[in-house]
Design a protein around this motif. Structure first.
Motif, PDB file in Angstrom:
ATOM      1  N   ALA A 107      28.683  69.708-113.379  1.00 20.08           N
ATOM      2  CA  ALA A 107      28.445  68.587-114.093  1.00 20.08           C
ATOM      3  C   ALA A 107      27.952  67.356-112.958  1.00 20.08           C
ATOM      4  N   GLY A 108      28.362  67.557-111.898  1.00 28.89           N
ATOM      5  CA  GLY A 108      28.024  66.536-110.875  1.00 28.89           C
ATOM      6  C   GLY A 108      26.411  66.814-110.680  1.00 28.89           C
ATOM      7  N   ALA A 109      25.959  68.064-110.465  1.00 30.51           N
ATOM      8  CA  ALA A 109      24.637  68.497-110.313  1.00 30.51           C
ATOM      9  C   ALA A 109      23.652  68.250-111.487  1.00 30.51           C
ATOM     10  N   ALA A 110      24.237  68.329-112.739  1.00 31.53           N
ATOM     11  CA  ALA A 110      23.437  67.766-113.878  1.00 31.53           C
ATOM     12  C   ALA A 110      23.072  66.364-113.856  1.00 31.53           C
ATOM     13  N   PHE A 111      23.913  65.562-113.089  1.00 31.01           N
ATOM     14  CA  PHE A 111      23.594  64.243-112.977  1.00 31.01           C
ATOM     15  C   PHE A 111      22.560  63.920-111.864  1.00 31.01           C
ATOM     16  N   ALA A 169      20.564  58.612-115.550  1.00 33.97           N
ATOM     17  CA  ALA A 169      19.565  58.560-114.718  1.00 33.97           C
ATOM     18  C   ALA A 169      18.648  57.478-115.011  1.00 33.97           C
ATOM     19  N   ASP A 170      18.540  57.481-116.205  1.00 36.76           N
ATOM     20  CA  ASP A 170      17.189  56.535-116.599  1.00 36.76           C
ATOM     21  C   ASP A 170      17.820  54.841-116.946  1.00 36.76           C
ATOM     22  N   ARG A 171      19.412  55.066-117.204  1.00 38.73           N
ATOM     23  CA  ARG A 171      19.746  53.849-117.675  1.00 38.73           C
ATOM     24  C   ARG A 171      20.714  53.096-116.477  1.00 38.73           C
TER      25      ARG A 171
END
Length: 172
Positions: free
Chosen positions: A93-97, A47-49
């Motif tokens: 996993a999608g929620a984590a991103f 998310a930062d990159r």
């Protein structure tokens, strides 16, 4: 709102549609939680990159497809426990991103002077859906069945994707 419906639908899907046990339900819920925890750090880094809007769109597409597949399996009577475990792991996993990208997108979308109001509005929305979502899910499961609740959630992800595609970020 769609996400607030799913825990109730999962419980009914495992316990009634699949004639599963409480242990089976625990396995499905653990698949989501464990996947989310395992991928949260990577989600924050990505998310930062990467452009946050793109990460959000990707997450919505993946989670929408997963929910649509589970809806089809439930509606056709072909659902099995392993399918719920697998789809919930992918969903986690999608929620984590999605979470870190979403949190980072808010300051890109609103001015500094409106940031507190925007965050308050988002939290009010989350709180409201967490209160009314499970009750609505119970009604929807009783009226239409668990497969349709997953289908509704898939549609909410399609809607979210459309809104994200239409989002134009300001050049501060």
């Amino acid at each position: 709102l769609g996400d607030a419906l799913i825990p109730v639908a999962i419980a009914f899907a495992v316990l009634t549609d699949l004639d599963g046990s409480a242990g089976d339900l625990g396995l499905v819920l653990a698949a989501f939680a464990l996947s989310r925890v395992v991928f949260l750090l990577a989600g924050g880094v990505w998310a930062d990159r990467l452009p946050r809007r793109s990460v959000l769109i990707g997450c919505d597409v993946v989670r929408g497809v997963v929910e649509a597949l589970m809806a089809i399996a439930l509606l056709t009577g072909s659902a099995e426990l392993w399918m719920l475990v697998a789809t919930q792991a992918v969903f986690g996993a999608g929620a984590a991103f999605f979470g870190p990208a979403s949190a980072g997108l808010v300051p890109e979308t609103v001015s500094v002077g409106r940031l507190q109001q925007a965050n308050a509005l988002l939290e009010l929305s989350r709180s409201t859906t967490s209160i009314f979502g499970p009750a609505l899910a119970g009604v929807l499961v009783a009226l239409f069945g668990t497969g349709w609740v997953f289908a509704i959630d898939a549609v909410t992800f399609a809607g979210g994707t459309i809104f994200l595609l239409a989002l134009r970020l300001p050049a501060w």
